[in-house]
Design an enzyme around this catalytic site. Structure first.
Site, PDB file in Angstrom:
ATOM      1  N   GLU A 142       0.812  -1.223   0.000  1.00 23.70           N
ATOM      2  CA  GLU A 142       0.000   0.000   0.000  1.00 23.70           C
ATOM      3  C   GLU A 142       0.842   1.268   0.000  1.00 23.70           C
ATOM      4  O   GLU A 142       0.473   2.279  -0.607  1.00 23.70           O
ATOM      5  CB  GLU A 142      -0.975  -0.016   1.182  1.00 23.70           C
ATOM      6  CG  GLU A 142      -2.137  -0.997   1.017  1.00 23.70           C
ATOM      7  CD  GLU A 142      -1.753  -2.465   1.172  1.00 23.70           C
ATOM      8  OE1 GLU A 142      -0.647  -2.755   1.676  1.00 23.70           O
ATOM      9  OE2 GLU A 142      -2.558  -3.339   0.783  1.00 23.70           O
ATOM     10  N   HIS A 150     -12.257  -6.834   7.339  1.00 18.88           N
ATOM     11  CA  HIS A 150     -12.894  -6.384   6.098  1.00 18.88           C
ATOM     12  C   HIS A 150     -14.069  -5.483   6.415  1.00 18.88           C
ATOM     13  O   HIS A 150     -14.992  -5.363   5.626  1.00 18.88           O
ATOM     14  CB  HIS A 150     -13.358  -7.569   5.242  1.00 18.88           C
ATOM     15  CG  HIS A 150     -12.235  -8.444   4.793  1.00 18.88           C
ATOM     16  ND1 HIS A 150     -11.721  -9.454   5.560  1.00 18.88           N
ATOM     17  CD2 HIS A 150     -11.503  -8.432   3.647  1.00 18.88           C
ATOM     18  CE1 HIS A 150     -10.730 -10.044   4.909  1.00 18.88           C
ATOM     19  NE2 HIS A 150     -10.574  -9.443   3.753  1.00 18.88           N
TER      20      HIS A 150
END
Ligand SMILES: Cc1ncc(C[n+]2csc(CCOP(=O)(O)OP(=O)(O)O)c2C)c(N)n1
Ligand SMILES: [Mg+2]
Length: 723
Positions: free
Chosen positions: A453, A523
Site C-alpha cells: 500500500e 474487512h
C-alpha cells in the site's frame, strides 16, 4: 603537445582542472555553511542543524554528472548536491533562520530539508525513506508524459490549469538515502518497482556506517547493502568510495548513461564518512571511540580533494587560500543578509494547506444531472453506486489523459495477451469498480500495483507532483495502514511544507465499512476520523450512487489530495441508485444533502448509516409522530457547518451518528462544535450513536450488536424526543 599543455588538458575521470577547482569551491562552501549554521545554532540564532559533512564529494559528483532537467529527491546530507545544482548558501541560511523568503518552505521546515522548485529538487521531509517511492513515481511520470505528450498540455477548468508539466524524454530521477534508511520497507518496495518497470532512477546510498548511533552491521544483514540488493534484475550497480570526487563522478556518469538509455535503474553505494555527530542534538563520542573517528578523518573528502589539487599542480597553497577567502566572504555576506531577513507573517500559517487556486467548495462545482437519453432505456435505468463510479472514472479518463489508475487487482488482466485473445473477461478490481478500464484505455493508464500500500500512495504522490492525476485504489480500508506514513506525513503536506512550491493532488479511493455479514475484523473497519484529523487531506464519504458520481468527479478535477471513501455495503444496494448524471456532473465539497427534511430533531450522519437513519426516522414518524431531519454530510473534510447550524436552530435537538466506533470518533468533533456554538439553541444534550468500542466480529449476531442499527437510531431518537 608540450608537457605543460598535456597537464593543462588532463582530466580526472572526465572532470577538467577548472571543474575540479569549482568542485572544491562548492565542497568547501558546503562544509563552511554547516560550520556557520553550527555557530548560529550555538548563538541561538537558528533552531536546528544537521550537516552534510563528509558527504560533499558524492553530492558534487552527482550535481556535475546529472542535468538541470533531471529530478532530485535528496536527503538531508545533500547540501553539496543542492549547491552544485544552483541553490545558494544564502537560500539555505534563509531556511535556517526560518525567513519569510525561505524558498524551500517559507519558515515551515527545518534546515536541510531540501526543496528548490527552480532546480527540480522536490520538497523533502523528516521521515527517513519516504522519498524513495515518490522518486519512483516521479520517474514514472517522466516516462508517461514522454509517451503521452498531449497530456502535458494545460487545460482550464480543473487542476491542470495550475500545474505546469515539465518533462524531457531522457530525464532521470535522483534519490538518496543513508545506510540506516535502507532498513525501511519502502526502500525495498521502491527498488522492486524500479527494477520491474526498468525506471530511470539512480538510487544513491550514502553509507557513513551509522544511523545516529546504530552501526551498519546492525541495520544491514552482512553489513553491506550492495551484497543484499545484487539480485535485483535490470539494475546497473556501482560501489564507490564516495569521498573520492572523480571516482564518484565516474560512477554517476556510467549510471546516468545506463538510465538514459532506458535499460533500467542504477544503484550507487557510496562509502562516505560522518565527521560530525549525527546532528547538533547528538554526541558521537558516546558511541564512537577516538581511534575510529580518526580513521574517518583521514578520508575527509574535502581534505582529499585539496591535497589532490596541490599534488596535481591545479592550485597551490596561495590559490587554495584565495578560494577559501572568497568563500568566506560570500558566506559572511549571505549570513548577514539572512539574519536580517523578514520573518514570516504569523497569520500566514494556514496558507497553502489547500490549493489557493481552485476551491472545490465553490458554486462552480454545483451542477445538475443531465437527463438520460430517453431513447435508451438502459441509460435511464437507475444504476448502483458501483456502476456510477465506474462510469465516472471512464468519462474522466476520456476527458483527462493525465489520469492513471493503479492499485491491487484494479486491472482487467495484467497478462494483456489473454485480453487480446479474448480468452478471459477481465477482473477490474475485487469489487469490479475499475472493470473494463484497462481494456479501454490501455495498460499504461490502468495497471496493477504490487501488493504494497505504501508503494501505491508513495508512487502516486511522486506522479502527481509532476502533474499527473493518479486515481489509486486501496482495496480495503483495513489495509490502508502500510501507506499511513505517506498519507499522514507526505501527501497532504507537499503543498504546505513547500509553501506552495509543489503540490500533489492525488485521489485515493478506498473501500470501507461493514454490515457485510461475515466481513469480520479485517474487512469491516471504518476509521475516517484518523484521516479527517490530517490538515491538507479532503475526505469524502458518499452514501448513494448520484453523490458518489458527483463527488468523485470533483475529487478528480480538484487541486488537493482527496481520500474518497466508498462503502462496500452501498456499492450494490437498491437504496440510492440513480441514472448516470452525465459526464460533467459535479458536487461541491463541504455541502451536505438533506436526505429527509424534518422539524423535531436533526440526525447528522453519512455513509451506510444514512439509509439506517432514514429507516428509523420513518418508523418514529409513523409510531410517535416525531419529525426527523436527516442530514447526509457526504463530505467529512470540509464539512457543511451551515447545514448543521440551520437545522439545529430549527429542530433544537440533535443526534450525531456514524458506523465507526463511538469514542474519539468523527461525531465527537461535530458534537463538541454544536455544544460550543449552538448551545443556546439546544433543548436537549447532543446525542451520539456509533459502533461499540470493539472491532467488528465475524458471526453475524455479533456484527449486528457491534454496529449501529436502525433500531439503535430509533431508540436514540425516541429518548431524545422525550427529553
Ligand atoms: C521513519 C523515521 N524514523 C526515525 C527517524 C529519526 N532519525 C532521523 S535520521 C536517523 C538515522 C538515519 O541514518 P542513515 O539513514 O544512515 O542516514 P545518516 O544520517 O547516517 O546519513 C533517524 C533514526 C526519522 N527521521 N524517521
Ligand atoms: Mg548513515
Amino acid at each position: 603537445m608540450s608537457k605543460a599543455n598535456l597537464t593543462a588538458t588532463k582530466t580526472y575521470e572526465g572532470l577538467s582542472r577548472a571543474q575540479m577547482v569549482e568542485a572544491y569551491r562548492t565542497m568547501h562552501m558546503s562544509r563552511k555553511v554547516d560550520d556557520r549554521e553550527i555557530l548560529l545554532k550555538r548563538q541561538q540564532k537558528i533552531f536546528f542543524q544537521i550537516s552534510g559533512a563528509g558527504h560533499e564529494a558524492i553530492g558534487v559528483a552527482a550535481g556535475l554528472a546529472l542535468r538541470p532537467t533531471d529530478w532530485y529527491y535528496p536527503y538531508y546530507r545533500d547540501r553539496a548536491l543542492c549547491l552544485t545544482l544552483g541553490a545558494t548558501a544564502y537560500e539555505m541560511l534563509l531556511t535556517a533562520v526560518g525567513a519569510a523568503d525561505d524558498p524551500q518552505s517559507g519558515g515551515r521546515q527545518m534546515p536541510s530539508h531540501w526543496g528548490f522548485p527552480r532546480q527540480n529538487v522536490v520538497t523533502q521531509s523528516s521521515p527517513t525513506g519516504t522519498q524513495v517511492l515518490q522518486a519512483v513515481g516521479c520517474a514514472e511520470a517522466g516516462r508517461y508524459f514522454a509517451a503521452h505528450p498531449e497530456a502535458a498540455v494545460k487545460v482550464d477548468g480543473d487542476y491542470r490549469q495550475f500545474k505546469d508539466v515539465k518533462f524531457v524524454g531522457d530525464e532521470l530521477t535522483y534519490v538518496s538515502l543513508g545506510d540506516g534508511t535502507t532498513s525501511e520497507g519502502e526502500f525495498w518496495e521502491a527498488m522492486n518497482t524500479a527494477a520491474n518497470r526498468k525506471l530511470p532512477v539512480i538510487f544513491v546510498i550514502q553509507d557513513n556506517e551509522y544511523a545516529i548511533s546504530v552501526p551498519v552491521e546492525v541495520q544491514t544483514a552482512g553489513g553491506n547493502i550492495s551484497r543484499l540488493v545484487s539480485g535485483f534484475p535490470n539494475f546497473h550497480f556501482e560501489e564507490v568510495d564516495g569521498t573520492d570526487l572523480a571516482a564518484s563522478y565516474a560512477a554517476f556518469v556510467r549510471s546516468a548513461a545506463y538510465c538514459r538509455e532506458g535499460l533500467g535503474p542504477s544503484f550507487i553505494h557510496a562509502h562516505v564518512i560522518r565527521p560530525y555527530s549525527h546532528s547538533l542534538s547528538d554526541d558521537e563520542k558516546l558511541y564512537r571511540p577516538e581511534a575510529e573517528r580518526q580513521r574517518d578523518a583521514a578520508r575527509d573528502p574535502n581534505m582529499r580533494l585539496q591535497m589532490l589539487l596541490i599534488r596535481e599542480g591545479i592550485l597551490d597553497e596561495k590559490g587554495i587560500n584565495k578560494l577559501e577567502k572568497e568563500v568566506e566572504e560570500e558566506l559572511q555576506e549571505a549570513t548577514d543578509r539572512a539574519l536580517a531577513a523578514a520573518l514570516p507573517a504569523i497569520d500566514s500559517v494556514e496558507k497553502f494547506i489547500y490549493s489557493p487556486d481552485l476551491d472545490p467548495t465553490s458554486p462552480a462545482f454545483d451542477t445538475q444531472p443531465t437527463a438520460p437519453d430517453s431513447k435508451d432505456a438502459k441509460d435511464a435505468a437507475p444504476k448502483t453506486m458501483a456502476d456510477l463510479i465506474n462510469s465516472t472514472l471512464r468519462d474522466e479518463m476520456k476527458r483527462d489523459e493525465r489520469i492513471v489508475i493503479f492499485g491491487e487487482d484494479v486491472a482487467d488482466c495484467s497478462r494483456e495477451e489473454y485480453l487480446q485473445q479474448k480468452s478471459v473477461k477481465g477482473k477490474g478490481g475485487v469489487f469490479k469498480l475499475t472493470a473494463g478500464l484497462q481494456a479501454e484505455f490501455g495498460s499504461d493508464r490502468v495497471f496493477n500495483s504490487p501488493l504494497a500500500e505504501a508503494n501505491i500512495v508513495g508512487r502516486a504522490t511522486g506522479m502527481a507532483t509532476r502533474g499527473m492525476k493518479p486515481v489509486v485504489e486501496i482495496q480495503f480500508f483495513d489495509y490502508i495502514w502500510p501507506a499511513m506514513m505517506q498519507l499522514r506525513d507526505e501527501l497532504p503536506l507537499i503543498r504546505w511544507r513547500s509553501n506552495n512550491g509543489f503540490s500533489s493532488p492525488v485521489v485515493v479511493r478506498v473501500a470501507i465499512g461493514g454490515y457485510l455479514t461475515g466481513g469480520a475484523i479485517y474487512h469491516s473497519q471504518c476509521g475516517e476520523s484518523t484521516f479527517t484529523h490530517i490538515p491538507g487531506l479532503r475526505v469524502v464519504f458518499p452514501s448513494n450512487a448520484l453523490d458518489a458520481a458527483g463527488l468523485l468527479r470533483t475529487a478528480i478535477r480538484c487541486d488537493d489530495p482527496v481520500l474518497f471513501l466508498e462503502h462496500k455495503r452501498l456499492y450494490r444496494e437498491t437504496y440510492g441508485r440513480a441514472p448516470y448524471p452525465g459526464p460533467e456532473y459535479t458536487i461541491p465539497f463541504g455541502k451536505a444533502r438533506i436526505a429527509q427534511p424534518g422539524t423535531d430533531m436533526t440526525v447528522i450522519t453519512y455513509g451506510a448509516v444514512v439509509p439506517r437513519a432514514l429507516q428509523a426516522a420513518q418508523k418514529i414518524e409513523r409510531e410517535h409522530g416525531v419529525s426527523v431531519e436527516v442530514i447526509d454530510l457526504r463530505c467529512l473534510n470540509p464539512f457543511d457547518w451551515d447545514a448543521i447550524e440551520t437545522s439545529v436552530k430549527k429542530t433544537n435537538r440533535v443526534i450525531v451518528a456514524h458506523e465507526d466506533t463511538l469514542s474519539w470518533g468523527y461525531g465527537a468533533e461535530i458534537a463538541a462544535r454544536i455544544a460550543d456554538q449552538l448551545f443556546d439553541y439546544l433543548d436537549a444534550p447532543v446525542k451520539r450513536v456509533g459502533a461499540k468500542d470493539v472491532f467488528v466480529a465475524y458471526q453475524p449476531i455479533l456484527e449486528d450488536i457491534i454496529l449501529p442499527q436502525a433500531n439503535d437510531l430509533f431508540h436514540a431518537m425516541k429518548s431524545l424526543s422525550e427529553y
